[in-house]
Structures are given as C-alpha cells and as structure tokens.
Design an enzyme around this catalytic site. Structure first.
Site, PDB file in Angstrom:
ATOM      1  N   ILE A 140       0.719  -1.151   0.113  1.00 59.34           N
ATOM      2  CA  ILE A 140       0.074  -0.020   0.062  1.00 59.34           C
ATOM      3  C   ILE A 140       0.905   1.162   0.000  1.00 59.34           C
ATOM      4  O   ILE A 140       0.677   2.251  -0.353  1.00 59.34           O
ATOM      5  CB  ILE A 140      -1.178  -0.015   1.425  1.00 59.34           C
ATOM      6  CG1 ILE A 140      -2.148   1.137   1.226  1.00 59.34           C
ATOM      7  CG2 ILE A 140      -0.355  -0.051   2.427  1.00 59.34           C
ATOM      8  CD1 ILE A 140      -2.809   1.292  -0.349  1.00 59.34           C
TER       9      ILE A 140
ATOM     10  N   TYR B 292      -1.356   4.697  17.440  1.00 61.30           N
ATOM     11  CA  TYR B 292      -2.461   3.960  16.814  1.00 61.30           C
ATOM     12  C   TYR B 292      -3.803   4.480  16.882  1.00 61.30           C
ATOM     13  O   TYR B 292      -4.397   4.948  15.913  1.00 61.30           O
ATOM     14  CB  TYR B 292      -2.693   2.456  17.297  1.00 61.30           C
ATOM     15  CG  TYR B 292      -3.607   1.674  16.805  1.00 61.30           C
ATOM     16  CD1 TYR B 292      -3.497   1.211  15.265  1.00 61.30           C
ATOM     17  CD2 TYR B 292      -4.638   1.325  17.524  1.00 61.30           C
ATOM     18  CE1 TYR B 292      -4.567   0.334  14.943  1.00 61.30           C
ATOM     19  CE2 TYR B 292      -5.793   0.291  17.048  1.00 61.30           C
ATOM     20  CZ  TYR B 292      -5.605  -0.104  15.671  1.00 61.30           C
ATOM     21  OH  TYR B 292      -6.636  -0.785  15.025  1.00 61.30           O
TER      22      TYR B 292
END
Ligand code: NAD
Ligand code: AKB
Length: 337
Positions: A78, A167
């Site tokens: 990605i 995160y």
C-alpha cells in the site's frame, strides 16, 4: 447473462445467479491487507456472497494465504502509491477494503512508521475515489480512537476523543479525513470502530486485545495462560463472525442509510481477563491463568469498557449474534492448538 448462466454448469443455481449479479453490477473488490486476521475471513465471506472471482486478495506478503487460493491474489504494498493506483485503474476495481495497518501494540514500538503506514495508504485510496475510480471504500477504525477522558461505559458515538496511542491518533485522524472526503468530494466511504476481534482462522497482528485470542490456544495446550493485562481490565470485544457480517452489511446498505461517514461504534460483548478465564474453565476445569501486565496495560487502561452502538442499529440494522458464552464455546470447538 444467459451465456454466463449456461457456461458455469458446475456451479449450483444460487452460485450462477450470484455470478450474474456480479456481471450486472461489475463489482470488482480489492482487499488490501488480506493476509491478516480480518482480511482472511473477509475475503472468504465476500467470495461466498459474490463469487470467487469477485474479490482480489492482496497483501505485502508475496504468498497467497492457503485459505484464499480459490480466487485471485496479488502482492501489493500500500506504500507503493503509483503501483496501487495503476493496479486499481488497470483492473477496473470498484471497491476497496483497506485493512493494512500497524495495530496498537506494534505501533507503539515504531510510531513514525505506524503513522506513515496507517495514513498514507488511506490517502491513496481516498484520492482514487475522489477521482472517480472507486465507487465505495471500507476503512476500519477502532475503539482506540477513544482515550482516558472518554466516558468508559457504553461509550457514545459522539463523545470526548483524546487518544493517547499513535495507533489511536492515526485512527482518529483517519476518521476525520474520511468524513472530510465524504462531505467535500462525495466519496462513499464506510467505516466501523471495531472492538477487539476474536477468531481462530488467522492469528491477530499485534494488538492490545490479542490476549483474548491467545488464551484459547493456551487453554487447550498447555492448559495454562500468562496474561499481559490485569485480571479486571474490561474491554469491548467481538467474535469475528459478527465483525465480518457487520462489515459486509454496512458496505451493502443503501448509501442514503449511512448517516455517519467518520466511523460507526459497534458493540459485541465485553469482559475482563478473569471473566473470560472463568468462562473457559466451565469447559476446561483444569485451566489456570496468571497475570503479568506489561506496556499494553496502559493502552488497555485508556480504552472504553463497553460501547453504545445504537446509531449502527438504527441506520443499517446492526445486531450482535455472539455474547461471551457463545463466543467461548465456538472458539474452544474450533481452535486447534
Ligand atoms: P493484521 O495485522 O492481522 O493484518 C494486516 C495485514 O496487512 C497483514 O496481512 C499484513 O501483512 C498486511 N500489510 C502490512 N503492511 C502492508 C502494506 N504495506 N501493504 C499491504 N499489506 C500490508 O490486522 P487485522 O487485525 O486484520 O486488522 C485490519 C484492520 O482492522 C487494521 O486497520 C486494524 O487497525 C483494524 N482493526 C482491527 C482490529 C482487530 O481486533 N483485529 C480491531 C480494530 C481495528
Ligand atoms: C488492537 O488491540 O490494537 C486492536 C484494536 C482494538 O484496534 N485489536
């Protein structure tokens, strides 16, 4: 259409009709990060619903996971923006499920890279949708968007969000960008704030809730588990069957029903390690557990105890099927240790 129906005689009637549906809608799905805990099961479900050829599995790993060999697989990174753009445009992909990310525990060990991976890929996909190459996108958020100042019990959809992990910060920023692209550019983006997911098909990839998967393997063999969270740490969790059903249902719901373009709260069950251990003991009375909290305790302490998912229920008919008891039975039946 008749040609398709007559050609695939080895398929049963339902499968042939599914194939016709694909042809009509020209649905071509790409799952990025398909080799992980969610991706493996998501690809299987998408192929079950829409046919084996409907869904291309992709991952940075070069080998196709064994369970996914029935349909197409491609190695994609990605972070390779141009490679991903070229593949999606050349292959006429219509929908992307973007799963590649670093999860909470791994991300804390490599914050710079986590931020890069979790954000850059999202922009690549959002931009392709903005330019009209993609009809729909699924991008998962997490309960990690919440933080220590968030109300812990039945955490509402709209509330204080001050995440303290890299995160959580990346997921919160991602949500804001998803909503921005939906509002400004009409991108059809759909998202769920998954709780900790529990499954036996593919191992979890470095999260704080991973203990709730590992415990089942250790309960079977050797019958003892060392838990990295304290016994009374309550977290929202969900059995993978529920998560996959929610994901595909959300993606298949009519666009006008999707009122939230940041990310939907979703609730399955919630428990502490001690409660989970006691449920396991009902099946394996000799099972034992000790608690040795590590750096993941601070992450877990910053997350909610339970989630209010009334918006998902109202907007697209979400309802959980698995409580803790049912989830534990299913896991112990299926885990091979
Ligand atoms: P995972 O770590 O099990 O799988 C991620 C997959 O992405 C892996 O197969 C990995 O090889 C692949 N990947 C990593 N870097 C890549 C790259 N550069 N290009 C392509 N692929 C790459 O993660 P998961 O548990 O399946 O989670 C998927 C998504 O769902 C993530 O965004 C995660 O934040 C989110 N989520 C998961 C949970 C959970 O409990 N599993 C909960 C909340 C949110
Ligand atoms: C993690 O623990 O990092 C994930 C999540 C809840 O996002 N399972």
């Amino acid at each position: 259409m008749l040609k398709i129906y007559l050609r695939y005689t080895h398929l049963d009637k339902k499968e042939r009709l599914n194939l016709c549906q694909i042809y009509i809608h020209m649905k071509k799905v790409l799952v990025i990060g398909a080799g992980g805990q969610i991706g493996t099961e998501l690809v299987l479900e998408l192929r079950k619903r829409f046919g084996n050829q409907s869904t291309i599995a992709s991952d940075i790993k070069d080998e196709c996971p064994k369970l996914l060999t029935e349909g197409p697989f491609v190695q994609l990174d990605i972070m390779d923006k141009e490679g991903v753009r070229k593949f999606i445009i050349d292959q006429n992909v219509t929908e992307v499920y973007l799963l590649a990310a670093l999860l909470s525990a791994t991300a804390e060990k490599n914050p710079d890279f986590a931020w890069k991976l979790n954000m850059e890929g999202l922009f690549t996909i959002l931009d392709l949708a903005k330019e009209g190459y993609l009809k729909k996108i699924f991008w998962p958020s997490s309960i990690a968007v919440f933080g220590p100042t968030t109300p812990r019990e039945r955490t509402p959809q709209y509330t204080i969000m001050e995440p303290t992990t890299v995160y959580g910060i990346s997921k919160q920023a991602g949500e804001r960008w998803c909503e921005y692209y939906a509002n400004k550019h009409g991108v059809d983006i759909r998202s769920i704030r998954y709780p900790g997911l529990i499954s036996y098909t593919s191992a979890p990839g470095g999260g704080t809730t991973d203990y709730a998967v590992d415990i089942f393997y250790k309960a079977k063999n050797p019958g003892h588990f060392e838990c990295f969270l304290k016994e009374d740490t309550r977290l929202p969790m969900m059995y993978m069957d529920d998560a996959i059903r929610a994901t595909v249902d959300l993606m298949e719901a009519p666009a006008e029903n999707i009122k939230i373009r940041s990310s939907y709260n979703l609730s399955g069950c919630d428990f502490t390690p001690a409660e989970l251990a006691s449920e396991i003991k009902k099946h394996i009375p000799t099972f034992s557990i000790v608690y040795k909290p590590d750096f993941r305790q601070a992450i877990a302490d910053s997350w909610p105890d339970s989630i209010d998912d009334s918006h998902a229920q109202q907007d697209w008919g979400w309802k959980t099927n698995f409580d803790t008891e049912k989830m534990v039975s299913e896991m112990l039946e299926n885990v091979v240790a």
